[in-house]
Design an enzyme around this catalytic site. Structure first.
Site, PDB file in Angstrom:
ATOM      1  CE1 TYR A 362      78.693  84.901  -8.395  1.00 39.96           C
ATOM      2  CE2 TYR A 362      80.383  84.626  -6.715  1.00 39.96           C
ATOM      3  CZ  TYR A 362      79.068  84.891  -7.071  1.00 39.96           C
ATOM      4  OH  TYR A 362      78.136  85.142  -6.098  1.00 39.96           O
ATOM      5  CB  CYS A 924      16.056  79.997  34.416  1.00 41.69           C
ATOM      6  SG  CYS A 924      17.291  81.208  33.862  1.00 41.69           S
TER       7      CYS A 924
END
Length: 1003
Positions: A362, A924
């Site tokens: 490694y 309304c």
């Protein structure tokens, strides 16, 4: 595209250290295990490990990722015959990033990034790898991590663990620890599985988060500002910052400035030579040199008056040239740069490749001590077949075996870099680097070179001069290591006390020279010395400052700072912060080591480092003009920038936590004007509070509500349009929209899953509901009592009071139960057939709302009631009879009658034949499809609040019928006790004289 990883999957409860487990414990743990999932860091490593463990009898399958194959083989593991499923990731499986709302550079002030929430997610190009792991996990009972055994590898291992345990929480997880991919190493790793080390992974998480926060904040600050200050030069330039990048740049700038500041000095010295048959011997003055010309001239003249040399001493002693120490990563990078002219990044790329192919150990290691249990003899034997260095390897074995020269460092994880397998099939730089590693290993295991050094000292007019000679007796390691040079330097035989006439005695002048620019090897050495980065990241940081054009390379591969790099370093230095110095980053690297050792807590380190860099950032922004001034010396004239706000967007301040996702909700401005409260989790979370158009100004107050949960819930400074609030209410006040202020809940249309606790409010802050109630009691003195303002508000009205929506600004329709309402269509024949309406999905609360009036474009409120289509419209339970200013159901101040929309109603006349023909009524004014359903006879004296009275507490929201509210006879009745039969009333409006079929409301 981003695929967030569930946070619960990140809860890992194993012991923090990677301790080994006894064989007996492992045999118990593996009982019943039939399949074991093994995951390596790269596909080549997975293939190599599987090939070695299976003795070449593995079976290859395709994974969902075409780059990451699956290798199956049978294996005997801890007393069990199991099937090993070996696959791989491609480095880090998960990534850190800010949540979506912070990712755009113009989304926030860079300062926010020090505190902004960070998520770990799987990038789109790794989704197939993640899915492969999830699929294979379903069929396996154990997981073995085979990633590289360093910090990054441990962190990648935990990323794999998080993904797999999200699928199968009871999965057994173990770690294989190895330093090379060889038969012995991988089998030994299988027989000695350990636990993953949480502490090492934590250190990487800390480093990643800090690098993201610090790098993003400073990079945005530098780039956004300097692109505007120097648009002609830096318009397209990314001006990045990294806590390792800048110290690395600082070393280059420091050396360059040392050269610039260097003032050469003239020196003088005396040189003596003596010619003989084998060459010329040069004697060096023991004073070395003098900077005073007169003093040197006087001594020279004395020598010239009597130039005869007398040999006063002849010394001979053994001399050794030491063989190289065992090779670690930093030394590999430095030597490859110096000896092979391969840069550090390329060196590590090749070394990683050689490692995964099984040719070397490694390559990322801090160790330069060979462990005693490493079989060096076998490693040397492998190299005896090579035609170039095989004979030397054989010589080592014949002379008693390898005796390596060890250093003093060990990371307790990996041995020094060494060859693990012989090969002659490599080409190019791969072959050169492999050869260097082999030759270095053999030289390290050999003997020092031996020689004999002779020193001759002479006297001329009481001035001493010295010459050195060397005879090499045994070259030893030099025979295999051509990267070192040691040559003979022959001297004639001088007898002590003898005399000779020098060939020349002269006074020469010279000049001191500045230090040289840094080479890559010099730079790596400085980074290691000061703790900048790790052996695994040195090359990356060097490449970054090259890519950003902060530095360049001369023809002889030495680092020269660019104009941008010089300006940045000088700018920050002028602020008083030596950000180009290594101290800040070195502290972090030291803390990371302590986290790995379990001596420091990751969250403690995070808090300290974030706070430290945040403070530096704040002051750097305040002194940003010094950065402009420093760069203008190199980049030319700058553009003046007046205000900081022109560059950076204002920071959104959190008001409260989102009730859906618990992220911050912040105050924002709509494109069309107006305000809204938005969740920072957008677009994943779309929770929002839309402010009505009557709100002219809104900002966060620094005061925090002591009632609302979860804390902190900040109050808002609000300013309303004149006439939008009751006369007694101030148009400007500080209120809370966390749920404790009932009236603001109605105004803003807030819906809460449960009632919030009530408590006394701090003095000095006026609640809208308190002001409204005072107004009601003092001015109106209504006979009907006020509804308790503590009563939970009606969901219907909360929905009805939502502001008009535009594209992209919508609230889901919620019934009185707090659930999402279901959309239905009127099937019954009649004037409303085919019309859509919302209803409670469970039928629990009798909620009703026309769909075509829930998003009125005229600024009105949607039609909402607690009954089936055509029923009376209910008033809000928490507002009761004091609706003046919000669309009162009684007469307004100027004598007009407002409808439920809050607009003046129109007066119409009944045209249909019947008892009410010719009778006038208020309704309304909007078109039929947008009407709110308001109706009132003109000739009827209706007391405020008597129309569609509020629901009784606990009455499931049903509108109270007028006759149920009072059994008294109507006003004007002469006989309260009359038994005359009452006329039939309409089931819709509850008025006599007509039926539902002829009701004006059912037009």
């Amino acid at each position: 595209m981003i695929f967030p990883v569930t946070l619960l999957a990140f809860q890992w409860h194993r012991r923090p250290g990677g301790r080994a487990l006894s064989r007996a414990a492992m045999e118990v743990a593996f009982r019943g295990v039939r399949k074991v999932l093994c995951v390596a860091e790269k596909n080549d490593a997975a293939k190599g490990i599987a090939d070695l463990l299976s003795n070449g009898r593995m079976r290859r399958k395709e994974g969902l990722s075409k780059f990451n194959k699956i290798y199956e083989f049978d294996y005997h593991l801890y007393g069990q015959n199991v099937t090993m499923i070996m696959t791989s990731v491609s480095g880090h499986l998960l990534a850190h990033d800010f949540q979506m709302q912070f990712r755009k550079w113009q989304s926030c002030n860079p300062l926010v990034l020090f505190e902004a929430e960070i998520e770990k997610y799987c990038p789109e190009n790794f989704i197939d790898i993640k899915k492969t792991l999830e699929r294979e996990t379903h069929h396996c009972q154990a997981l073995v991590i085979w990633t590289d055994c360093d910090r990054e590898g441990e962190n990648i291992g935990f990323e794999i663990i998080h993904v797999c345990k999200a699928v199968k929480p009871n999965l057994r997880v173990l770690r294989a620890r190895f330093s090379e991919i060889t038969p012995h190493a991988v089998r030994t790793a299988c027989e000695n599985l350990t636990e993953p080390d949480q502490r090492v992974s934590d250190a990487v998480d800390v480093r990643q988060e800090l690098d993201l926060r610090i790098g993003a904040a400073f990079t945005r600050f530098q780039t956004l500002r300097l692109q505007r200050i120097f648009p002609e030069v830096l318009a397209e330039q990314l001006i990045s910052y990294g806590s390792c990048q800048f110290p690395t740049l600082g070393f280059v700038v420091e050396r360059f400035k040392a050269i610039q500041a260097f003032v050469p000095e003239v020196f003088h010295k005396i040189k003596v030579t003596h010619d003989h048959k084998d060459g010329t011997v040069e004697f060096n003055w023991k004073r070395y040199r003098l900077f005073n010309h007169t003093a040197c001239l006087v001594l020279y003249q004395l020598c010239m008056e009597d130039p005869m040399a007398t040999v006063v001493e002849v010394r001979s002693k053994p001399k050794s040239k030491w063989r190289p120490q065992a090779l670690d990563t930093v030394e590999l990078e430095k030597l490859a740069s110096r000896k092979l002219r391969i840069n550090a990044k390329e060196t590590m790329r090749i070394a990683e490749k050689l490692y995964t192919q099984g040719y070397i150990s490694y390559p990322r290691t801090e160790t330069n001590i060979f462990p005693k249990d490493l079989n060096l003899v076998a490693l040397v034997e492998q190299q005896t077949v090579d035609p170039h260095w095989g004979a030397f390897a054989q010589t080592i074995l014949e002379r008693g075996g390898p005796t390596p020269r060890n250093g003093s460092k060990s990371d307790q994880a990996h041995p020094p870099i060494h060859p693990t397998k012989y090969t002659s099939g490599l080409q190019g730089d791969d072959r050169r680097l492999y050869e260097f590693i082999v030759r270095h290993f053999l030289a390290c295991c050999s003997q020092d070179a031996q020689g004999q050094e002779t020193t001759v000292e002479i006297d001329i007019a009481q001035e001493r001069f010295v010459a050195h000679g060397l005879i090499i007796l045994a070259r030893n390691y030099l025979d295999v290591y051509p990267y070192d040079h040691w040559s003979d330097k022959l001297l004639p035989v001088y007898e002590q006390g003898s005399h000779f006439q020098p060939s020349t005695v002269e006074m020469v002048d010279g000049e001191t020279s500045p230090p040289q620019l840094l080479t890559e090897a010099d730079l790596i050495a400085l980074m290691e010395k000061h703790g900048i980065g790790t052996d695994a990241t040195h090359a990356e940081h060097i490449e970054t400052i090259k890519a950003r054009m902060y530095v360049g390379l001369t023809s002889d591969k030495r680092f020269l700072p660019g104009h941008l790099g010089m300006g940045l370093v000088e700018g920050y230095d002028s602020m008083g912060y030596e950000m180009s110095k290594p101290d800040l980053r070195a502290e972090l690297e030291a803390d990371l080591k302590l986290i790995c050792e379990g001596k420091k807590d990751k969250f403690q380190v995070l808090r300290q480092q974030v706070q430290k860099y945040k403070q530096v950032f704040i002051e750097a922004v305040a002194k940003a003009k010094k950065l402009d001034e420093a760069l203008s010396q190199y980049l030319g004239e700058r553009t003046e920038m007046a205000q900081q706000e022109e560059i950076y967007p204002a920071m959104p301040e959190p008001v409260r936590k989102c009730p859906q996702c618990n992220k911050d909700m912040v105050l924002k401005t709509k494109k069309s004007g107006g305000f809204y409260l938005s969740c920072m989790g957008f677009p994943e979370c779309r929770s929002a509070v839309w402010f009505p158009d009557s709100v002219l100004e809104a900002s966060r107050d620094n005061s925090v509500c002591s009632v609302c949960q979860p804390p902190p819930v900040y109050r808002l400074k609000l300013k309303f349009k004149r006439g939008s609030l009751p006369p007694a209410m101030p148009l400007e006040f500080v209120g809370c929209i966390g749920g404790c202020d009932e009236t603001l809940k109605e105004i803003f249309g807030l819906r809460f899953p449960r009632a919030l606790p009530r408590a006394s409010q701090p003095s000095g802050h006026l609640q809208a509901s308190q002001a409204l109630n005072r107004m009601d009691s003092s001015q109106h003195n209504l006979s009907q009592p006020l509804v308790n303002r503590h009563t939970r508000p009606s969901k219907t009205v909360a929905q009805a009071l939502l502001p008009p929506t535009t594209a992209g600004e919508s609230n889901s329709v919620t019934c009185n139960c707090g659930r999402e309402a279901v959309l239905l269509t009127v099937r019954k024949q009649g004037p409303n057939q085919g019309r859509h309406f919302y209803k409670c999905s469970n039928g629990d609360c009798n909620f009703f709302l026309w769909a075509d009036s829930s998003h009125s474009t005229g600024g009105g409120t949607p039609t909402s009631a607690s009954g089936p289509p055509g029923s009376s419209v209910g008033c809000p339970s928490s507002v009761g009879s004091h609706m003046d200013g919000f669309g009162s159901l009684g007469s307004d101040s100027d004598g007009g009658t407002p409808c439920l929309c809050g607009q003046p109603a129109v007066t119409r006349t009944v045209q249909k034949d019947g008892p009410n023909k010719g009778r006038q009524f208020h309704t309304c004014a909007k078109p039929r499809e947008q009407q709110c359903g308001f109706f009132q006879w003109v000739d009827e004296n209706v007391a405020p609040g008597s129309f569609a009275a509020p629901a009784w507490p606990g009455g499931r929201g049903k509108a109270q019928r007028p006759e149920a509210a009072s059994k008294r006879p109507r006003a004007g009745s002469s006989d309260a006790g009359s038994t005359v039969k009452k006329p039939r009333k309409c089931s819709l409006c509850h008025q006599p004289g007509h039926t539902r079929t002829f009701c004006p409301q059912n037009r």
